[in-house]
Design an enzyme around this catalytic site. Structure first.
Site, PDB file in Angstrom:
ATOM      1  N   LYS A  15      -5.793 -25.973  20.496  1.00 18.32           N
ATOM      2  CA  LYS A  15      -4.520 -25.316  20.201  1.00 18.32           C
ATOM      3  C   LYS A  15      -3.608 -25.282  21.427  1.00 18.32           C
ATOM      4  O   LYS A  15      -2.434 -25.596  21.332  1.00 18.32           O
ATOM      5  CB  LYS A  15      -4.736 -23.858  19.773  1.00 18.32           C
ATOM      6  CG  LYS A  15      -5.432 -23.655  18.461  1.00 18.32           C
ATOM      7  CD  LYS A  15      -5.383 -22.174  18.059  1.00 18.32           C
ATOM      8  CE  LYS A  15      -6.076 -21.245  19.064  1.00 18.32           C
ATOM      9  NZ  LYS A  15      -7.537 -21.309  19.089  1.00 18.32           N
ATOM     10  N   ARG A  90      -4.899 -13.338  14.162  1.00 18.66           N
ATOM     11  CA  ARG A  90      -6.319 -13.684  14.161  1.00 18.66           C
ATOM     12  C   ARG A  90      -7.111 -12.794  13.215  1.00 18.66           C
ATOM     13  O   ARG A  90      -8.328 -12.973  13.094  1.00 18.66           O
ATOM     14  CB  ARG A  90      -6.880 -13.474  15.572  1.00 18.66           C
ATOM     15  CG  ARG A  90      -7.124 -14.730  16.375  1.00 18.66           C
ATOM     16  CD  ARG A  90      -7.629 -14.246  17.719  1.00 18.66           C
ATOM     17  NE  ARG A  90      -8.382 -15.226  18.451  1.00 18.66           N
ATOM     18  CZ  ARG A  90      -7.864 -16.013  19.389  1.00 18.66           C
ATOM     19  NH1 ARG A  90      -6.591 -15.986  19.664  1.00 18.66           N
ATOM     20  NH2 ARG A  90      -8.634 -16.839  20.051  1.00 18.66           N
ATOM     21  N   ARG A 129     -14.588 -27.059  29.774  1.00 23.13           N
ATOM     22  CA  ARG A 129     -13.168 -26.762  29.983  1.00 23.13           C
ATOM     23  C   ARG A 129     -12.894 -26.158  31.356  1.00 23.13           C
ATOM     24  O   ARG A 129     -13.645 -25.353  31.862  1.00 23.13           O
ATOM     25  CB  ARG A 129     -12.690 -25.783  28.901  1.00 23.13           C
ATOM     26  CG  ARG A 129     -11.268 -25.297  29.141  1.00 23.13           C
ATOM     27  CD  ARG A 129     -10.598 -24.896  27.894  1.00 23.13           C
ATOM     28  NE  ARG A 129     -11.024 -23.574  27.435  1.00 23.13           N
ATOM     29  CZ  ARG A 129     -10.509 -22.990  26.349  1.00 23.13           C
ATOM     30  NH1 ARG A 129      -9.602 -23.605  25.628  1.00 23.13           N
ATOM     31  NH2 ARG A 129     -10.937 -21.794  25.983  1.00 23.13           N
ATOM     32  N   ARG A 162     -12.702 -20.414  32.782  1.00 22.76           N
ATOM     33  CA  ARG A 162     -12.397 -19.084  32.263  1.00 22.76           C
ATOM     34  C   ARG A 162     -13.661 -18.255  32.158  1.00 22.76           C
ATOM     35  O   ARG A 162     -14.709 -18.772  31.816  1.00 22.76           O
ATOM     36  CB  ARG A 162     -11.751 -19.214  30.877  1.00 22.76           C
ATOM     37  CG  ARG A 162     -10.258 -19.106  30.901  1.00 22.76           C
ATOM     38  CD  ARG A 162      -9.642 -19.532  29.606  1.00 22.76           C
ATOM     39  NE  ARG A 162     -10.167 -18.815  28.435  1.00 22.76           N
ATOM     40  CZ  ARG A 162      -9.657 -18.969  27.211  1.00 22.76           C
ATOM     41  NH1 ARG A 162      -8.639 -19.792  27.009  1.00 22.76           N
ATOM     42  NH2 ARG A 162     -10.162 -18.307  26.197  1.00 22.76           N
ATOM     43  N   ARG A 173     -17.142 -15.314  20.303  1.00 22.33           N
ATOM     44  CA  ARG A 173     -15.807 -15.742  19.860  1.00 22.33           C
ATOM     45  C   ARG A 173     -15.890 -16.524  18.558  1.00 22.33           C
ATOM     46  O   ARG A 173     -15.059 -16.360  17.669  1.00 22.33           O
ATOM     47  CB  ARG A 173     -15.137 -16.591  20.952  1.00 22.33           C
ATOM     48  CG  ARG A 173     -14.584 -15.742  22.099  1.00 22.33           C
ATOM     49  CD  ARG A 173     -14.494 -16.505  23.386  1.00 22.33           C
ATOM     50  NE  ARG A 173     -13.468 -17.539  23.399  1.00 22.33           N
ATOM     51  CZ  ARG A 173     -13.461 -18.560  24.250  1.00 22.33           C
ATOM     52  NH1 ARG A 173     -14.421 -18.698  25.147  1.00 22.33           N
ATOM     53  NH2 ARG A 173     -12.507 -19.442  24.207  1.00 22.33           N
TER      54      ARG A 173
HETATM   55  P1  ADP Z   1      -9.425 -19.193  22.486  1.00 24.20           P
HETATM   56  O1  ADP Z   1      -8.626 -19.651  21.299  1.00 24.20           O
HETATM   57  O2  ADP Z   1      -9.929 -20.308  23.304  1.00 24.20           O
HETATM   58  O3  ADP Z   1     -10.489 -18.195  22.144  1.00 24.20           O
HETATM   59  P2  ADP Z   1      -7.205 -17.558  23.527  1.00 24.20           P
HETATM   60  O4  ADP Z   1      -6.624 -17.828  24.840  1.00 24.20           O
HETATM   61  O5  ADP Z   1      -6.342 -17.728  22.331  1.00 24.20           O
HETATM   62  O6  ADP Z   1      -8.495 -18.439  23.488  1.00 24.20           O
HETATM   63  O7  ADP Z   1      -7.756 -16.050  23.490  1.00 24.20           O
HETATM   64  C1  ADP Z   1      -8.610 -15.552  24.497  1.00 24.20           C
HETATM   65  C2  ADP Z   1      -9.079 -14.158  24.138  1.00 24.20           C
HETATM   66  O8  ADP Z   1      -7.950 -13.264  24.068  1.00 24.20           O
HETATM   67  C3  ADP Z   1      -9.742 -14.013  22.764  1.00 24.20           C
HETATM   68  O9  ADP Z   1     -11.111 -14.335  22.811  1.00 24.20           O
HETATM   69  C4  ADP Z   1      -9.503 -12.533  22.479  1.00 24.20           C
HETATM   70  O10 ADP Z   1     -10.385 -11.709  23.216  1.00 24.20           O
HETATM   71  C5  ADP Z   1      -8.117 -12.302  23.027  1.00 24.20           C
HETATM   72  N1  ADP Z   1      -7.083 -12.542  21.988  1.00 24.20           N
HETATM   73  C6  ADP Z   1      -6.161 -13.541  21.961  1.00 24.20           C
HETATM   74  N2  ADP Z   1      -5.398 -13.472  20.860  1.00 24.20           N
HETATM   75  C7  ADP Z   1      -5.851 -12.398  20.154  1.00 24.20           C
HETATM   76  C8  ADP Z   1      -5.496 -11.802  18.912  1.00 24.20           C
HETATM   77  N3  ADP Z   1      -4.503 -12.300  18.158  1.00 24.20           N
HETATM   78  N4  ADP Z   1      -6.186 -10.703  18.512  1.00 24.20           N
HETATM   79  C9  ADP Z   1      -7.173 -10.189  19.243  1.00 24.20           C
HETATM   80  N5  ADP Z   1      -7.564 -10.702  20.418  1.00 24.20           N
HETATM   81  C10 ADP Z   1      -6.928 -11.790  20.877  1.00 24.20           C
END
Ligand code: ADP
Ligand code: ZN
Length: 217
Positions: A15, A90, A129, A162, A173
């Site tokens: 993404k 999400r 990554r 990360r 996750r």
């Molecule tokens: P990835 O898609 O690789 O898991 P992101 O950078 O989108 O990574 O998100 C990293 C972390 O940030 C998630 O694992 C979560 O803890 C938090 N996060 C991001 N977006 C949301 C969301 N919409 N709702 C709840 N937590 C979120």
């Protein structure tokens, strides 16, 4: 052209990589909740301190917190002509809150892109990554190497892993994705604006698919 866009998909689907290509080509503001949280954690703001324990373990940040930062961001002037939401919504409550925000703004989501990717591929991508500490650009130790080892091609920043890209946080996750996020696919399919693309494709090929969806071809 579609301008109010959501990019969805499991962690590691690519993404972030597609988002960078989309915003460069279509001049949309990139609203990544993950990036917003990471920025807040780097600056140790109250939001960052609150989010950190959830994120590092692979849990979702609570809905009220997440919805609040997105609403604030969408109300900024640069979102008037459209936006790319990356990593939000999400959960079902987040999607419902987004619908309310759109209604208030007299707008609507016109495209939801689901980047579908097999689980083995997600694990492979996430474990290799690396991201730029300064600008967040993504790399991979085997498939997306920087020109100079450990250095960002774009800004010269240091490449790091990360904290939530480890097996234990990743497992959590992926579980949250299955239970909380996947139901959103039905939610948007019922509204009729969901399109699935093949996240196992090479990034430039995938971007061609994504581009024609955005242009409405
Ligand atoms: P990835 O898609 O690789 O898991 P992101 O950078 O989108 O990574 O998100 C990293 C972390 O940030 C998630 O694992 C979560 O803890 C938090 N996060 C991001 N977006 C949301 C969301 N919409 N709702 C709840 N937590 C979120
Ligand atoms: Zn960089």
């Amino acid at each position: 052209m579609k301008t109010n866009i959501i990019l969805m998909g499991p962690p590691g689907a690519g993404k972030g990589t597609q988002a960078k290509l989309i915003i460069a080509a279509y001049k949309l503001p990139h609203i990544s909740t993950g990036d917003m949280f990471r920025e807040a954690m780097k600056n140790e703001t109250p939001l960052g301190l609150k989010a950190k324990s959830y994120i590092d373990q692979g849990h979702l940040v609570p809905d009220d917190v997440t919805i609040g930062i997105v609403e604030e961001r969408l109300n900024q002037d640069d979102c008037k002509g459209g936006f790319l939401l990356d990593g939000f919504p999400r959960t079902i409550p987040q999607a419902e809150a987004l619908d309310k925000m759109m209604e208030k703004m007299h707008r609507s989501i016109d495209l939801v892109i689901d980047v579908e990717t097999p689980k083995e591929e997600l694990i492979r991508r996430i474990s290799g990554r690396r991201v730029c500490k300064a600008c967040g650009a993504p790399y991979h130790v085997d498939t997306m190497k920087p020109k100079v080892d450990g250095v960002c091609d774009i800004c010269g920043g240091e490449l790091i892993q990360r904290k939530d890209d480890n097996v234990s946080a990743l497992t959590t996750r992926l579980e949250h994705y299955e239970h909380e996020t996947k139901p959103l696919l039905d939610y948007y399919a019922n509204k009729g604006n969901l399109v699935t693309v093949d996240g196992s494709k090479e990034k430039d090929d995938l971007f061609l698919d994504v581009s024609s969806l955005i242009r409405g071809e």
